[in-house]
Motif scaffolding. Structure first.
Motif, short mmCIF file in Angstrom:
data_model
loop_
_atom_site.label_atom_id
_atom_site.label_comp_id
_atom_site.label_asym_id
_atom_site.label_seq_id
_atom_site.Cartn_x
_atom_site.Cartn_y
_atom_site.Cartn_z
N TYR B 35 0.90 -1.29 0.04
CA TYR B 35 -0.09 -0.02 0.08
C TYR B 35 0.92 1.25 -0.08
O TYR B 35 1.86 1.24 0.58
CB TYR B 35 -0.72 -0.08 1.37
N GLN B 37 0.47 5.24 1.75
CA GLN B 37 -0.34 6.01 2.19
C GLN B 37 -0.08 7.48 2.08
O GLN B 37 1.25 8.20 2.23
CB GLN B 37 -0.11 5.98 3.88
N PHE B 90 3.46 0.82 2.92
CA PHE B 90 3.32 -0.21 3.78
C PHE B 90 3.01 -1.58 3.34
O PHE B 90 2.45 -1.78 1.97
CB PHE B 90 2.02 0.20 4.86
N PHE B 105 0.22 -5.22 9.63
CA PHE B 105 1.07 -4.52 8.70
C PHE B 105 2.32 -4.35 9.20
O PHE B 105 2.73 -4.43 10.60
CB PHE B 105 0.27 -2.96 8.85
N GLY B 106 3.37 -4.07 8.40
CA GLY B 106 4.72 -3.56 8.82
C GLY B 106 4.66 -2.15 9.21
O GLY B 106 3.77 -1.33 9.25
N ASP B 107 5.91 -1.62 9.61
CA ASP B 107 6.04 -0.23 10.28
C ASP B 107 6.17 0.77 9.23
O ASP B 107 6.44 1.93 9.32
CB ASP B 107 7.28 -0.24 11.28
#
Lengths: 110, 114
Positions: B35, B37, B90, B105-107
Motif C-alpha cells: 500500500y 499512504q 506499507f 502491517f509492517g512499520d
C-alpha cells in the motif's frame, strides 16, 4: 465494488468523554469490516473486525463498533477517552482486498 | 506482533532512479500486499500477491511492479521513480486470504523522491 467513507477527518474530545468515529460503507456483497489504529511513525494495528457474527463487536483498548446493515454503517465508539487514544483511525471494508477510508485523526484534550 | 520487516525504513533518491522496497515475513502467510499512504487518501492498494509468483494489480499500480519468488519475500519496484511516488509505503500480510482474516502491517518505508 466496495468503498468506505469516514465522516470527519479530525475529531477532538476531552479526556473522559465519549469517542465516536463514523464509518459508512458500500459493498456489493456481505461485508467484512475492520477498524485499525495508527500511532505516529508506526504501521496500522487491528482494533476490531466484523465478520457476520454478532453485530456489536468489541475490540482492544475499550473500543467497540456496531454493524448496522440498514444504515450501511460501522461506527466506532469508546465510552471514555484516554490521552493514549490520540492517533489516526481507519475504517476498512473488503474480503481479501481491503478498501480504506481516508482516516480520522483523534486528539484528546486534558 | 506479526513478523513483518520492511527495508529500508527511510530512503531519499532522485527522480528517474530505480527503487526497490522489500517486505519480509516470518508468518508463512499466503497473501502479501503493498500500500501507499498519502494525506487525505488513507491507504491505497498498489499490488498484492496470493502465492509465490502469483500477483495482481491494485487501484494505483501504474509505475510499480512487484515480484514474489519466495513465500517470505515480496518486493516492490519503482522502475523510474517520480516525485508523485513520494509517500509512505506499507506492506501487509494475511493468512489464507479468506474473508474475515485481518491484514497485519509492517512499520512502513518513508520514500522521498527529489
Amino acid at each position: 465494488a466496495q468503498s468506505v467513507t469516514q465522516l470527519g477527518s479530525h475529531v477532538s474530545v476531552s479526556e473522559g468523554a465519549l469517542v465516536l468515529l463514523r464509518c459508512n460503507y458500500s459493498s456489493s456483497v456481505p461485508p467484512y469490516l475492520f477498524w485499525y489504529v495508527q500511532y505516529p511513525n508506526q504501521g496500522l494495528q487491528l482494533l476490531l473486525k466484523y465478520t457476520s457474527a454478532a453485530t456489536l463487536v468489541k475490540g482492544i483498548n475499550g473500543f467497540e463498533a456496531e454493524f448496522k446493515k440498514s444504515e450501511t454503517s460501522f461506527h466506532l465508539t469508546k465510552p471514555s477517552a484516554h490521552m493514549s487514544d490520540a492517533a489516526e483511525y481507519f475504517c476498512a471494508v473488503g474480503y481479501y482486498k481491503l478498501s480504506f477510508g481516508a482516516g480520522t485523526t483523534v486528539t484528546v484534550r486534558a | 506482533d506479526a513478523g513483518i520487516t520492511q527495508s529500508p525504513r527511510h530512503k531519499v533518491t532522485e527522480t528517474g532512479t530505480p527503487v526497490t522496497l522489500r517486505c519480509h515475513q516470518t508468518e508463512n502467510h499466503r497473501y502479501m500486499y503493498w500500500y501507499r499512504q498519502d494525506p487525505g487518501h488513507g491507504l491505497r492498494l498498489i499490488h498484492y500477491s496470493y502465492g509465490v509468483k502469483d500477483t495482481d494489480k491494485g487501484e494505483v499500480s501504474d509505475g510499480y511492479s512487484v515480484s514474489r519468488s519466495k513465500t517470505e519475500d515480496f518486493l516492490l519496484t519503482l522502475e523510474s521513480a517520480t516525485s508523485s511516488q513520494t509517500s509512505v509505503y506499507f506492506c501487509a500480510i494475511s493468512d489464507q486470504g479468506e474473508g474475515g482474516q485481518p491484514q497485519h502491517f509492517g512499520d512502513g518505508t518513508r520514500l522521498s523522491i527529489l
